[in-house]
Design a protein around this motif. Sequence first.
Motif, PDB file in Angstrom:
ATOM      1  N   PHE A  33       0.811  -1.218   0.000  1.00 38.95           N
ATOM      2  CA  PHE A  33       0.000   0.000   0.000  1.00 38.95           C
ATOM      3  C   PHE A  33       0.847   1.272   0.000  1.00 38.95           C
ATOM      4  O   PHE A  33       1.830   1.369   0.720  1.00 38.95           O
ATOM      5  CB  PHE A  33      -0.902  -0.024   1.229  1.00 38.95           C
ATOM      6  N   ARG A  34       0.438   2.227  -0.836  1.00 38.44           N
ATOM      7  CA  ARG A  34       1.138   3.505  -0.856  1.00 38.44           C
ATOM      8  C   ARG A  34       0.362   4.503  -0.011  1.00 38.44           C
ATOM      9  O   ARG A  34      -0.632   5.048  -0.440  1.00 38.44           O
ATOM     10  CB  ARG A  34       1.220   4.024  -2.291  1.00 38.44           C
ATOM     11  N   GLY A  35       0.817   4.716   1.184  1.00 42.12           N
ATOM     12  CA  GLY A  35       0.120   5.643   2.072  1.00 42.12           C
ATOM     13  C   GLY A  35       0.818   6.983   2.136  1.00 42.12           C
ATOM     14  O   GLY A  35       1.610   7.346   1.277  1.00 42.12           O
ATOM     15  N   LYS A  36       0.506   7.685   3.201  1.00 43.64           N
ATOM     16  CA  LYS A  36       1.135   8.985   3.449  1.00 43.64           C
ATOM     17  C   LYS A  36       2.647   8.792   3.618  1.00 43.64           C
ATOM     18  O   LYS A  36       3.080   7.808   4.202  1.00 43.64           O
ATOM     19  CB  LYS A  36       0.525   9.533   4.727  1.00 43.64           C
ATOM     20  N   CYS A  54       8.422  14.720  -8.458  1.00 42.79           N
ATOM     21  CA  CYS A  54       7.067  14.775  -7.905  1.00 42.79           C
ATOM     22  C   CYS A  54       6.094  15.420  -8.899  1.00 42.79           C
ATOM     23  O   CYS A  54       6.250  16.583  -9.242  1.00 42.79           O
ATOM     24  CB  CYS A  54       7.095  15.572  -6.604  1.00 42.79           C
ATOM     25  N   PRO A  55       5.097  14.674  -9.398  1.00 45.23           N
ATOM     26  CA  PRO A  55       4.224  15.259 -10.418  1.00 45.23           C
ATOM     27  C   PRO A  55       3.415  16.468  -9.953  1.00 45.23           C
ATOM     28  O   PRO A  55       3.369  17.463 -10.663  1.00 45.23           O
ATOM     29  CB  PRO A  55       3.312  14.106 -10.832  1.00 45.23           C
ATOM     30  N   ILE A  78      -0.343  12.870  -4.426  1.00 47.97           N
ATOM     31  CA  ILE A  78      -1.240  11.918  -5.069  1.00 47.97           C
ATOM     32  C   ILE A  78      -0.796  10.478  -4.826  1.00 47.97           C
ATOM     33  O   ILE A  78      -1.233   9.562  -5.505  1.00 47.97           O
ATOM     34  CB  ILE A  78      -1.351  12.179  -6.580  1.00 47.97           C
ATOM     35  N   GLN A  79       0.105  10.277  -3.900  1.00 49.35           N
ATOM     36  CA  GLN A  79       0.561   8.937  -3.521  1.00 49.35           C
ATOM     37  C   GLN A  79       1.058   8.123  -4.720  1.00 49.35           C
ATOM     38  O   GLN A  79       0.675   6.983  -4.902  1.00 49.35           O
ATOM     39  CB  GLN A  79      -0.558   8.163  -2.831  1.00 49.35           C
ATOM     40  N   CYS A  80       1.901   8.762  -5.531  1.00 53.95           N
ATOM     41  CA  CYS A  80       2.353   8.056  -6.713  1.00 53.95           C
ATOM     42  C   CYS A  80       3.612   7.258  -6.422  1.00 53.95           C
ATOM     43  O   CYS A  80       4.010   6.417  -7.208  1.00 53.95           O
ATOM     44  CB  CYS A  80       2.622   9.034  -7.830  1.00 53.95           C
ATOM     45  N   ALA A  81       4.286   7.550  -5.324  1.00 53.21           N
ATOM     46  CA  ALA A  81       5.466   6.799  -4.902  1.00 53.21           C
ATOM     47  C   ALA A  81       6.703   7.098  -5.723  1.00 53.21           C
ATOM     48  O   ALA A  81       7.699   6.399  -5.618  1.00 53.21           O
ATOM     49  CB  ALA A  81       5.211   5.295  -4.931  1.00 53.21           C
TER      50      ALA A  81
ATOM     51  N   HIS B 315      -5.836   4.501  -8.438  1.00 48.14           N
ATOM     52  CA  HIS B 315      -4.775   5.096  -9.245  1.00 48.14           C
ATOM     53  C   HIS B 315      -3.529   4.237  -9.127  1.00 48.14           C
ATOM     54  O   HIS B 315      -2.805   4.317  -8.152  1.00 48.14           O
ATOM     55  CB  HIS B 315      -4.532   6.533  -8.814  1.00 48.14           C
ATOM     56  N   TYR B 316      -3.331   3.411 -10.151  1.00 43.57           N
ATOM     57  CA  TYR B 316      -2.309   2.375 -10.033  1.00 43.57           C
ATOM     58  C   TYR B 316      -0.900   2.935 -10.156  1.00 43.57           C
ATOM     59  O   TYR B 316       0.045   2.281  -9.772  1.00 43.57           O
ATOM     60  CB  TYR B 316      -2.542   1.306 -11.094  1.00 43.57           C
ATOM     61  N   SER B 317      -0.755   4.120 -10.749  1.00 46.55           N
ATOM     62  CA  SER B 317       0.569   4.735 -10.917  1.00 46.55           C
ATOM     63  C   SER B 317       1.562   3.750 -11.505  1.00 46.55           C
ATOM     64  O   SER B 317       2.678   3.633 -11.028  1.00 46.55           O
ATOM     65  CB  SER B 317       1.113   5.233  -9.584  1.00 46.55           C
TER      66      SER B 317
END
Lengths: 176, 560
Positions: A33-36, A54-55, A78-81, B315-317
């Motif tokens: 999971f991509r969280g905060k 960072c987008p 946006i939690q894109c990682a 949003h799968y990124s």
Amino acid sequence: MFKAKLKEAVICFGAGRVTLKYPFEPVKVPPKFRGKIEFDARKCIGCGGCANVCPPRCIVIEDVGEIAKITFYLDRCIQCARCYEVCPEKAIWPTDEFETATPDKSDLRSDMTIWMSTCQRCGRCFETENAIDKFPSKRWRGRGPGEENKHGIFPVKPPIEFVQRMSLVRESEEKI
Amino acid sequence: MVKEQEFLMELWTHFPDMLQDLQEHVRNQYVATIPREVLPAVVKHAVKQLGARFVITVATDMRQKTGDYRISYILAFDKQKKFLVLQSAVPPDDMKITSVTPDIPAAGWAEREAFDVMGIVPVGHPDPRRLILPDDFPQGVHPLRREFAYNEIFPQEQNMPPRKPAPEGTTVVPLGPFYPTLEEPAYFRLFLDGERVVGSDYRGFYNHRAVEKLGDSELNYNQIPFVAQQICGICGQVHSCAYAQAVEDACGIETPIRAKYIRSLLLELERIHSHLLWVGLAGHIIGFDTILMQAWRIREPVMWLMERVTGNRKHYSSNLIGGVRFDIDETAAEDIRRVMDKVEQELKAVVDAISIDTTLMARLKGVGILTEEDARAIGVVGPVARGSNVPIDCRVDHPYAAYEYLDVQIQVQDGCDSWARTMVRVLELFESIRLVRKILDDMPGGPVMAKVDHELPSGRIGLCSVEAARGESHHYVLTGDENRPYRWRVRAPTYPNLQAVGVMIMGLELADVPISIGSYDPCFSCTERVETLDVNTKEIRIYTREELEEMCKRKTWEKE
Ligand code: SF4
Ligand code: SF4
């Protein structure tokens, strides 16, 4: 008609209880999971890689002489990682936290300050000798003045601020 | 020339002097620069005689490069599996083109948009009003010109919105202006004679988010996929995939085959949960909430699956230029297989029940008719087209990602009504489940990301159509310097489909309008409120959302 309703009723009764008692019972997130995001100022070398990828541009780095101040605007994240994908020092990482709702935006802002060393020869600030080489992408060229915009790197800008254009140059518009 | 290029041969013989620099660009794309004067004639010939489908026009500000503006018409030759870009220079001192809309209604919105964003005037357009800019936007300012900064805002101006006058003796019913489940609020003005719709007018684009401008002027190549996926809350993977593939096509980057399979896998999973979402919403619109509950219950495990596999529900990124960011390992594949089995089994039970439900049929059959000719003329895409017997599906017509290895079956129905569109979606659900299994079985090993360490070349054109759940999503990229596209154009599937609403709801009762509009688009659940204005007595009546839902439900009960 009746047959269809009967079938639908069977499905409904067969489903059982499907809702979660969410706010009262915690929800476990999956391992990927991509969280905060969270960060560690002791590990960060101030290379600026995270800010560059960072987008929504929610990581902003300001160079103030020997200090680099990194601000995270997590309300825009946006939690894109991407940031923790590129960080050479693993100074940013994701957490399990996803409940970021708050009435006060400033709860989601955080910053860290990093002391930089100054190069005796060129006068630029840096952290350790090989800090820049540690950055994974070879196309990264540093963020000193005049070095931006070369190959995939952009000057770090603050989040969008609207400028009001007061004097409008009007063209005479032709009627279609 | 081989058979696939016959259409080019024919165009060539018709316009021998004009198509001099026609060149094959990438595997399935041709680009031709032709004089502005013959552009409409060539487009018309291609569409009317050679069976091309109009996709979109792109207006580009090329003044920094060539000193001119440029207008490009993108045509798709579905049978030949090719795209053709016809582009013309438009000099800044005479920004006029001849409109093709009178002959090709599909181009109507695209040409209005070209005027809005770039100031290129389509002469002879039947409906030359503003489309995407607000009505109080200053005259003579066109936001996609290069000198316009992305963060400018303007003093408000007041001018009267140009509206279509209502026909004599009709009641105007504004439906809108805000639909909470569509990304852009939509505002339909319906002209009613009693309870029957005799005409309509659409105003949308209230919530323009300037993503194209950001892509042209702020973000870099690898940031755009993440912004692109935010274009839609449902088809995020579609947009980021289409963008990434357009850039890869333009720059000749070879995506690893495993990355292609993973993209297809995520796209199919996205289609499954999107169609299930739509089935639920359609049930809700007509007051049949059992379907809503059951469809969404079946959908939820898919969302949890996506969270486990990609790290986020929606949003799968996953895309970057050159490939995908994560791999699907064996445990993830096992998870996917298990969830697919469960979804298939439960879906079968639900479809079994609702496909013989006479209430549902009474509400959907014969409602919202869009005939095959209309569908072709307006250029609708996706389940709307396939429900009207137009067998287009860009997974087959313009294969991308791994679809050339997958043998997709196009699901077509000839009912032309809401029921046909529902059936298309239901059949596609089973087709997608089959494809997911096939992808997992066939997926080859290897890397998932190509090595991109050179600077991407500038001035190349890339096109990519990706079949979203709602239809074909089209992205056009003209690469530029400074590590970002010079022009990025997005056409979402709802863009052509919305243009068909006017035809579709003609002659319907007011209570059938929500489901007819809902049947083309999975993102439509409820109308917030409806206001009716009696033109004769000037009496205003506001219907609340509850009342409108009540109206729809009452009709369902009457049919039962
Ligand atoms: S996760 Fe993405 S959006 Fe959030 S801070 Fe990192 S790079 Fe920026
Ligand atoms: S990429 Fe990592 S090391 Fe570099 S500035 Fe960001 S957090 Fe610090």
